[in-house]
Design an enzyme around this catalytic site. Structure first.
Site, PDB file in Angstrom:
ATOM      1  N   SER A  55     109.356 -76.558  48.556  1.00  0.00           N
ATOM      2  CA  SER A  55     110.040 -77.720  47.995  1.00  0.00           C
ATOM      3  C   SER A  55     110.198 -77.663  46.483  1.00  0.00           C
ATOM      4  O   SER A  55     111.042 -78.369  45.930  1.00  0.00           O
ATOM      5  CB  SER A  55     109.294 -79.001  48.379  1.00  0.00           C
ATOM      6  OG  SER A  55     107.959 -78.966  47.910  1.00  0.00           O
ATOM      7  N   ASP A 114     106.383 -87.700  42.306  1.00  0.00           N
ATOM      8  CA  ASP A 114     105.570 -88.394  43.298  1.00  0.00           C
ATOM      9  C   ASP A 114     104.153 -87.837  43.185  1.00  0.00           C
ATOM     10  O   ASP A 114     103.789 -87.285  42.151  1.00  0.00           O
ATOM     11  CB  ASP A 114     106.168 -88.262  44.707  1.00  0.00           C
ATOM     12  CG  ASP A 114     106.231 -86.816  45.193  1.00  0.00           C
ATOM     13  OD1 ASP A 114     105.665 -85.918  44.521  1.00  0.00           O
ATOM     14  OD2 ASP A 114     106.840 -86.563  46.250  1.00  0.00           O
ATOM     15  N   HIS A 128     105.044 -83.631  43.416  1.00  0.00           N
ATOM     16  CA  HIS A 128     106.205 -82.898  42.922  1.00  0.00           C
ATOM     17  C   HIS A 128     106.520 -83.254  41.469  1.00  0.00           C
ATOM     18  O   HIS A 128     106.357 -84.401  41.063  1.00  0.00           O
ATOM     19  CB  HIS A 128     107.428 -83.179  43.801  1.00  0.00           C
ATOM     20  CG  HIS A 128     107.266 -82.713  45.204  1.00  0.00           C
ATOM     21  ND1 HIS A 128     106.816 -83.531  46.215  1.00  0.00           N
ATOM     22  CD2 HIS A 128     107.478 -81.496  45.766  1.00  0.00           C
ATOM     23  CE1 HIS A 128     106.757 -82.851  47.342  1.00  0.00           C
ATOM     24  NE2 HIS A 128     107.150 -81.609  47.097  1.00  0.00           N
TER      25      HIS A 128
END
EC number: 3.1.1.3
Length: 645
Positions: free
Chosen positions: A34, A327, A330
């Site tokens: 990600s 968050d 990330h």
């Protein structure tokens, strides 16, 4: 990690504001999780949903290459997927093993030699190891070995260069604190309140960050104690101990993974650009204000909202200050930007350092310019046998070369001499790159006249060079970091030049010129001081130059003032490019960078004058212009005085 956290510079005509185009990297291929996902499973940062508002680190790198990075679902070259691991055993749907093998299979097992690759994986593997303590070491080892094997598969298939960032420290993410709180019984509502409290504090350094975490645990201990001080103390201690243990375990697993991968990557040759994002993360947390962040323990998105679906206009989004995290795991777009700046700085650093190869030639050219002025003067006077001459000269443009020489007419037609030149330069040939150059050039020369009109001159020269205060600047958001070093170099070579004077009038002659020049240059490799993530080391630089020259000159002998002019056409027979091997200091891997192809044809125009002041005193001066040779300054000048006895 879905579930977890740039060519010839200056004189070499390299644009350092972008990734060097010395090697024509025309595409970017990305494999990972990600942190790199451009939309296959999502874009995991603030306002990254449609990919138009916020960029990931790899988008910035692609921008420097002059291309647009598109995810593989849309037919592009970004194969990264949120939640991916290095091995299929941990995620059989999304893993870099399938990403890399699938890419190679669809390209006849051939990688793009002119392509730049990114392989960044490991965060979700560390997360899996944390959740399975009994198998943690096995998971870390297998994943690190698999990741390195995938990188070598790309290189063995012909990939031009692979960027392999280290896994950032999972133990430093907000998720660790929230996991401990959840395990202690905190509800989603509790976590939202704690999130708001944590976001309110600026964390100006690592100690302040830890104080905020301990303060949260202390407040929770007080809230659940019912006024029992002992119970409050016990609860606080349990939370702090739990946090310290989990954070420490996560950090150790990350370090272990990075070390194992680095060792495995170094076992085979390959163009691997290791960038230590983990070290950079710790540097930012230690001094966030320097890099433009005010909070490194909270995060901008609302509690419980994944970065993949987080918008800055959403209710609960905190825009009060610049956060490191989007968050609980990330990074924000600003953090992605700093990763891209760091990566590009590593890629571009060798092209800055390769400036020193060309810098070696500057003092030699300056010294020889003074010698050429002296030789031109000697060719136009009748120097009696036994005559001793001394001269001093200055040449330069952006640098300064002082020369002192002496020669002796040993026969009517043969002269021998020697000279020493001192060079000094404080140079900033590219943005955020500076060095102080100090050197000496030692030259022996001779002049032979034959048949009244013919002449041959030759010289041998040696340069001893010191480069002090080599300073390389790296822009990281709002901070200009500087890495420092020093090194040395030398150059030796020779020239032989011949001409034949053709009288046009009693005071004007013309002459064809033929010259062959050979030089061998060396710059010692060096290591930048310190252990910052950006500190690098660079290998030795070697360069052979063989230049053939044809030209024509016009000389006068009017008496006191004697102007002359010359044009030369040069061709380089020697090395057309030069290389350097580089790496950050914290890795065992390295990569090779190659300069742009050097000019093989260029012209040089010179006008000058020698003056007869008295019978035994004279002077000379000249100015030269290079046309088509970007390795050297366009204009240079030389002047000097001489006396004979």
């Amino acid at each position: 990690m879905k579930r977890s956290f740039i060519f010839a510079p200056g004189m070499l005509a390299l644009s350092i504001s972008a990734i060097s185009n010395a090697h024509a990297y025309n595409n970017l291929y990305v494999f990972g999780d990600s942190l790199s996902d451009g939309g296959n499973n999502g874009r995991y940062t603030v306002d990254g949903i449609n990919g138009t508002e916020s960029k990931l680190y790899n988008d910035f790198i692609a921008q420097q290459l002059g291309i647009e990075l598109v995810n593989s679902k849309k037919g592009g070259t970004n194969y990264a997927a949120g939640g991916a691991t290095a091995v299929a055993d941990l995620n059989n749907k999304h893993n870099t093993q399938d990403q890399v093998m699938g890419y190679l299979a669809s390209h006849s097992n051939r990688a793009d030699h002119n392509g730049m690759y990114v392989h960044w994986i490991g965060g979700n593997d560390v997360d899996a190891a944390l959740r399975n303590p009994a198998d943690a070491q096995k998971i870390i080892t297998e994943s690190a070995m698999a990741a390195s094997s995938q990188v070598h598969a790309l290189l063995n298939a012909g990939a031009g260069l692979v960027i392999v960032p280290t896994v950032p420290d999972v133990g430093m993410t907000p998720k660790i604190m929230e996991f401990v709180l959840s395990k202690g019984g905190a509800t989603s509502k509790d976590l939202a309140k704690i999130h708001a409290v944590v976001n309110g504090y600026p964390t100006i350094d690592k100690d302040t960050r830890l104080q905020v975490i301990h303060g949260v645990f202390k407040q929770i201990g007080s809230d659940v104690s019912g006024g029992d001080a002992k119970k409050a103390e016990e609860t606080t201690k349990q939370l702090i101990d739990g946090y310290n243990e989990l954070s420490s375990n996560a950090s150790k697993l990350v370090d272990n993974y990075n070390q194992l991968e680095d060792m495995a990557l170094s076992q085979e040759n390959g163009n691997i650009v290791r960038v230590d994002v983990n070290a950079l993360l710790h540097e930012v947390i230690a001094n966030p204000l320097r890099y433009g962040f005010l909070n490194t323990i909270g995060y901008a998105c609302a509690q419980g909202v994944n970065a993949g679906s987080c918008r800055s206009k959403d209710t609960g989004f905190d825009a009060s200050k610049p956060f490191l995290f989007a968050d609980d795991f990330h990074p924000t777009p600003e953090a992605h930007h700093i990763v891209s700046q760091y990566t590009v700085s590593v890629l571009n650093a060798p092209y800055r350092v390769m400036l020193l190869t060309n810098a070696n030639n500057v003092p030699v050219k300056g010294a020889l310019a003074s010698l050429d002025g002296r030789l031109q003067q000697l060719r136009n006077v009748d120097n009696e046998q036994g005559k001793l001459g001394v001269f001093g000269g200055y040449s330069g443009n952006h640098s300064h070369t002082l020369t002192l020489g002496s020669d002796y007419q040993i026969m009517d037609n043969i002269l021998l001499g020697g000279m020493i030149s001192r060079y000094q330069d404080n140079s900033s040939p590219a943005d955020n790159f500076h060095y102080d150059g100090r050197g000496y050039v030692f030259t022996a020369y001779g002049l032979w006249r034959y048949y009244d009109k013919g002449w041959i001159s030759g010289d041998l020269h040696y340069l001893d060079m010191k480069y002090e205060d080599i300073t390389r600047g790296i822009v990281l958001n709002d901070w200009l970091r500087k890495e420092n070093a020093s090194t040395s170099g030398h150059q030796w070579g020779g020239r032989i030049t011949a001409g034949w004077d053709i009288p046009l009038t009693s005071a004007v002659t013309t002459s064809p010129i033929i010259q062959y020049a050979w030089d061998k240059s060396y710059v010692k490799g060096y290591r930048e001081s310190g252990n910052n993530s950006t500190a690098m080391h660079f290998g030795e630089q070697r360069y052979d130059s063989q230049v053939g020259t044809l030209g024509w000159r016009l000389d006068t002998n009017f008496g006191y003032f004697n102007p002359y002019a010359e044009v030369r056409f040069n061709h380089q027979f020697g090395d057309k490019r030069y290389q350097i091997r580089s790496a950050i200091n914290s890795t065992q891997t390295s990569f090779v960078s190659e300069s742009q192809k050097q000019d093989t044809h260029w012209r040089e125009y010179t006008i000058g004058m020698n003056a007869v002041i008295t019978k035994d005193w004279g002077a000379f001066a000249s100015i030269s212009r290079n046309d088509g040779d970007v390795q050297n300054h366009t204009y240079s000048f030389s002047l000097g005085v001489n006396a004979s006895f």
